[in-house]
Design an enzyme around this catalytic site. Structure first.
Site, PDB file in Angstrom:
ATOM      1  N   LYS A   1     -13.662  -4.934   6.916  1.00  0.00           N
ATOM      2  CA  LYS A   1     -13.284  -5.684   5.718  1.00  0.00           C
ATOM      3  C   LYS A   1     -14.224  -6.845   5.432  1.00  0.00           C
ATOM      4  O   LYS A   1     -14.958  -7.302   6.308  1.00  0.00           O
ATOM      5  CB  LYS A   1     -11.856  -6.210   5.861  1.00  0.00           C
ATOM      6  CG  LYS A   1     -11.643  -7.086   7.084  1.00  0.00           C
ATOM      7  CD  LYS A   1     -10.239  -7.676   7.096  1.00  0.00           C
ATOM      8  CE  LYS A   1     -10.074  -8.631   8.263  1.00  0.00           C
ATOM      9  NZ  LYS A   1      -8.890  -9.466   8.161  1.00  0.00           N
TER      10      LYS A   1
ATOM     11  N   HIS B   1      -8.238  -1.504  -0.210  1.00  0.00           N
ATOM     12  CA  HIS B   1      -7.167  -2.468  -0.460  1.00  0.00           C
ATOM     13  C   HIS B   1      -7.872  -3.777  -0.777  1.00  0.00           C
ATOM     14  O   HIS B   1      -8.805  -4.143  -0.072  1.00  0.00           O
ATOM     15  CB  HIS B   1      -6.320  -2.732   0.794  1.00  0.00           C
ATOM     16  CG  HIS B   1      -5.812  -1.531   1.498  1.00  0.00           C
ATOM     17  ND1 HIS B   1      -4.487  -1.362   1.790  1.00  0.00           N
ATOM     18  CD2 HIS B   1      -6.441  -0.446   2.006  1.00  0.00           C
ATOM     19  CE1 HIS B   1      -4.314  -0.240   2.447  1.00  0.00           C
ATOM     20  NE2 HIS B   1      -5.483   0.348   2.598  1.00  0.00           N
TER      21      HIS B   1
ATOM     22  N   ARG C   1       7.727 -11.058   4.762  1.00  0.00           N
ATOM     23  CA  ARG C   1       7.328 -10.869   6.155  1.00  0.00           C
ATOM     24  C   ARG C   1       8.114 -11.823   7.030  1.00  0.00           C
ATOM     25  O   ARG C   1       8.349 -12.965   6.652  1.00  0.00           O
ATOM     26  CB  ARG C   1       5.825 -11.139   6.323  1.00  0.00           C
ATOM     27  CG  ARG C   1       4.980 -10.174   5.550  1.00  0.00           C
ATOM     28  CD  ARG C   1       3.503 -10.461   5.716  1.00  0.00           C
ATOM     29  NE  ARG C   1       2.745  -9.560   4.842  1.00  0.00           N
ATOM     30  CZ  ARG C   1       1.435  -9.608   4.682  1.00  0.00           C
ATOM     31  NH1 ARG C   1       0.726 -10.518   5.343  1.00  0.00           N
ATOM     32  NH2 ARG C   1       0.838  -8.765   3.879  1.00  0.00           N
TER      33      ARG C   1
ATOM     34  N   ASP D   1      -2.342  -7.613  -5.657  1.00  0.00           N
ATOM     35  CA  ASP D   1      -2.878  -6.497  -4.897  1.00  0.00           C
ATOM     36  C   ASP D   1      -3.527  -5.454  -5.802  1.00  0.00           C
ATOM     37  O   ASP D   1      -3.283  -5.419  -7.003  1.00  0.00           O
ATOM     38  CB  ASP D   1      -1.718  -5.840  -4.143  1.00  0.00           C
ATOM     39  CG  ASP D   1      -2.123  -5.400  -2.758  1.00  0.00           C
ATOM     40  OD1 ASP D   1      -3.344  -5.266  -2.531  1.00  0.00           O
ATOM     41  OD2 ASP D   1      -1.236  -5.185  -1.921  1.00  0.00           O
TER      42      ASP D   1
ATOM     43  N   CYS E   1       0.790  -1.229   0.000  1.00  0.00           N
ATOM     44  CA  CYS E   1       0.000   0.000   0.000  1.00  0.00           C
ATOM     45  C   CYS E   1       0.827   1.288   0.000  1.00  0.00           C
ATOM     46  O   CYS E   1       0.520   2.199  -0.785  1.00  0.00           O
ATOM     47  CB  CYS E   1      -1.052   0.003   1.098  1.00  0.00           C
ATOM     48  SG  CYS E   1      -0.652  -0.890   2.589  1.00  0.00           S
TER      49      CYS E   1
ATOM     50  N   GLN F   1       1.590 -10.850  -3.969  1.00  0.00           N
ATOM     51  CA  GLN F   1       0.177 -10.564  -3.756  1.00  0.00           C
ATOM     52  C   GLN F   1      -0.398  -9.989  -5.040  1.00  0.00           C
ATOM     53  O   GLN F   1       0.246  -9.169  -5.686  1.00  0.00           O
ATOM     54  CB  GLN F   1       0.009  -9.529  -2.644  1.00  0.00           C
ATOM     55  CG  GLN F   1       0.237 -10.083  -1.262  1.00  0.00           C
ATOM     56  CD  GLN F   1      -0.052  -9.032  -0.205  1.00  0.00           C
ATOM     57  OE1 GLN F   1       0.457  -7.925  -0.296  1.00  0.00           O
ATOM     58  NE2 GLN F   1      -0.848  -9.369   0.785  1.00  0.00           N
TER      59      GLN F   1
END
Length: 641
Positions: free
Chosen positions: A463, A509, A362, A382, A333, A380
């Site tokens: 979400k 997102h 991560r 994304d 992001c 991802q």
RNA sequence: GCCACCGUAGCUCAGCCGGAAGAGCAGCUGACUUGUAAUCAGCAGGUCGGGAGUUCGAAUCUCCCCGGUGGCUCCA
């Protein structure tokens, strides 16, 4: 008087305070064998419980799901009894049981697998001995006194209401345990050949890492031996489909000891990933997304501003460059935000949809990484959508449709959760409530059922999560759509509105596959390595029966290749049987068999991975059918000729 | 990160109460030229996860580390 019916037979009026046992005797006489408990509305009760109101009673047998929960509860106590025999200094903490599983946590030294098999034997002895457990109802004060030496039980009891009848004492001979019931009257109802102790693990009291460590023994139980064997077979089937196994066999990806959690994609796996991404690009282009790519390494300042440096530091990998601190991105992001900030935006640009196949890293705990499902480096699919508040509902609807259309292609059904405001949140409550209700409203309008997960939203917004269901009935979280009012705030994002003023956009997102690596893993297990044709790394293999057909076989293979079909030729010295066996093991969808007969008649014979055969086929009609299958992304290998 | 278990050839595994590293498959070479899930023979292939210790001698026993599996916790 209260009016009672049992298994849909009206028993007329009964005295309140009668036990269920007494009532059942009125209906079934003395023989209550096989009745484990009862259900009134959806509440499960023990036969010892008393009836105070008019009720419709349904008896529960071992074949009923709720009946098994009673069995599992008892098995947990029996396990505790067994532990108390061979590990006298073990302290019982808490137990849990479900429909087919039970577990008990103990404070004791680590338990080995050897001890486990010993415990299982003792449990069987206890069950064969078949004493009847005695139930004792005590006041809270008396319970506290009875378990005064067990700090765990004391904590549980202290949490009870003063007059709670939820907990009783479960006696088996000289053994006593706290039980929250409902419980079985008689251990004879349990098939001692139909349960199995599965694993031992370290857990923390009440799941809190700060608390003492306990040993959890867990097991599974079924109505009969037959069901247990079936369960064991299912476990074997899972093993066969294990993506780590298949990934190795089909050379899709590799895991390397010195780089744990960092999967390497091999050519075959990369082919699948590329096909997935091509498909993803097509659908996203059609939906008005613009693809970007942002750096993997971004300065500390950015992560400070986004809040990740504080909120997510534990999982971030930090490095330095020219004496400045950088972090390897754990999310995409902030990069997308920088792209947004690159130029001034007008309301006419919105919704602005930036998509990105972003590689994130991560620092996951070593104990949690597993195959492709849980890794430290992954891609991802994304996208970050910048839009006006008034556009949220329409845009959400679009994203949901995109996700739905995507999962449909793979034959996945799915369930949806809406997660609401967590304890720790930013922004104002009013915005939260409004946006949460927008999420739900959009789902309702689409007639989509959803579960509500209270307080499980991200700290910046509510979400929607998508859990896909694979062919073995397991659920995997993949897609997620998150509304975000916080990042635009933190980064002072703006757009020019129609009146010339500056306004703050909202961000969405969202991911569809989630992690491409994980999605690949799910696909491997879902299809058991037999991918839909459009994803297969090798779609066709041509198998000449003898060397004399090699020439014709090459002609056929070239023709297939020229039409864009990924085709191999097996020119080894192996027998045709062996060639077929190899192709099967490598999950090649179509085996084109070329013998003298095919060569003489200028045709081909095809055998599919599902063992269907098509003889004397013209190459053209085979190609036509296969190409159509690929274009439409059809599942299955059956040819339409 | 925590607990249990596991780590021997590219793969699947045997050997493990200490006494010269084995098999099948895969690979390579050769023979066979085969009609729908393994043709035959030969060859080659291993610092027994890494390190330390015990011992005359360690794949085998002990300790430490690394990795994997199943759980706990966490998550895409």
């Amino acid at each position: 008087m209260v009016r009672i019916s049992v298994d849909e037979e009206d028993l007329g009026d009964c005295k309140p305070g009668m036990t269920i046992l007494e009532i059942l005797r009125k209906r079934y006489g003395g023989d209550l064998k096989g009745i484990l408990g009862v259900k009134i509305s959806s509440r499960v009760l023990s036969l010892r419980d008393e009836i105070t109101d008019s009720s419709e009673i349904t008896t529960l047998k071992i074949t009923d799901p709720e009946g098994m929960t009673l069995v599992c509860d008892s098995l947990a106590h029996v396990l505790a009894r067994a532990v108390s025999r061979i590990i006298p200094d073990a302290t019982m903490a808490s137990l849990s049981s479900g429909q087919n599983e039970f577990s008990y946590d103990f404070k004791t030294n680590p338990i080995t697998e050897e001890t486990m098999s010993q415990l299982q034997k003792i449990m069987i002895e206890i069950l064969k001995d078949a004493q009847t457990p005695q139930i004792e109802r005590l006041s809270k004060t008396d319970l506290l006194y009875m378990f005064r030496e067990n700090a765990f039980k004391k904590t549980i009891i202290e949490g009870l209401d003063e007059n709670s009848e939820d907990h009783v004492v479960w006696h088996l001979g000289d053994f006593a345990d706290l039980c929250h019931g409902p419980h079985l009257l008689n251990l004879r109802e349990i098939d001692s050949d139909a349960f199995e102790l599965k694993s031992v693990s370290a857990v923390h009291w009440r799941g809190d890492r700060r608390n003492v460590q306990l040993q959890r023994i867990s097991g599974v139980a079924f109505p009969s031996r037959k069901d247990l064997v079936l369960h064991q077979k299912e476990c074997k089937e899972l093993e066969k489909r294990d993506h780590r196994r298949i990934g190795k066999d089909l050379r899709l990806f590799m895991l390397e000891e010195d780089n744990p959690g960092m999967p390497f994609l091999l050519p075959n796996g990369m082919t699948i990933v590329n096909r997935l991404v091509e498909f993803w690009r097509d659908t996203h282009r059609n939906e008005g997304y613009q693809e970007i790519s942002t750096p993997i390494l971004l300065t500390k300042d950015l992560w400070l501003q986004s809040g990740h440096w504080h909120k997510y530091a534990e999982n971030m990998l930090i490095t330095a460059l020219d004496e400045r601190e950088y972090a390897i991105k754990p999310m995409n992001c902030p990069g997308a935000i920088l792209v947004y900030q690159n130029i001034i935006h007008s309301y006419r640009d919105l919704p602005l949809r930036y998509s990105e196949i972003g590689l994130v890293h991560r620092h996951e705990l070593s104990g949690v990484i597993s195959g492709l499902f849980r890794v430290r480096a992954f891609r991802q699919d994304d996208a970050h959508i910048f839009l006006m508040e008034s556009q949220i509902a329409d845009e959400l609807d679009k994203v949901i449709r995109l996700i739905d259309n995507t999962y449909r292609v793979f034959g996945f059904s799915y369930v949806v959760d809406v997660s609401t405001r967590p304890e720790q949140f930013i922004g104002n409550v009013e915005t939260w409530e409004r946006s949460t209700s927008i999420l739900m409203e959009v789902l309702r309008k689409r007639n989509m059922a959803f579960r509500i997960k209270e307080k499980e939203g991200a700290f910046y917004g509510p979400k929607i999560d998508f859990h896909i269901r694979d062919c073995l009935g397991r659920y995997w979280q993949c897609g997620t759509i998150q509304l975000d009012f916080s990042m635009p705030e933190r980064f002072n994002l703006e757009y020019l509105s129609s009146d010339g003023g500056s306004r703050r956009p909202v961000m969405i997102h969202r991911v569809v596959f989630g992690s491409i690596e994980r999605f690949l893993g799910i696909l491997i297990e879902h299809y058991g390595g037999k991918f839909p044709l459009w994803l297969c790394p090798i779609q066709i293999r041509v198998l000449p029966v003898t060397d004399s057909q090699l020439g014709y076989a090459r002609t056929v293979a070239d023709k297939l290749r020229n039409l864009g079909l990924v085709t191999e030729i097996d020119d080894s010295q192996n027998s045709i049987s062996k060639k077929i066996r190899m192709a099967h093991k490598e999950r090649i969808p179509y085996m084109v068999i070329i013998g003298s007969q095919e060569e003489n008649e200028s045709c081909i014979s095809v055998r599919t991975l599902d063992n269907e055969t098509y003889n004397q086929l013209s190459t053209d009609s085979f190609c036509e059918s296969v190409i159509c299958k690929i274009k439409t992304k059809t599942l299955g290998y059956q040819l339409v000729i």
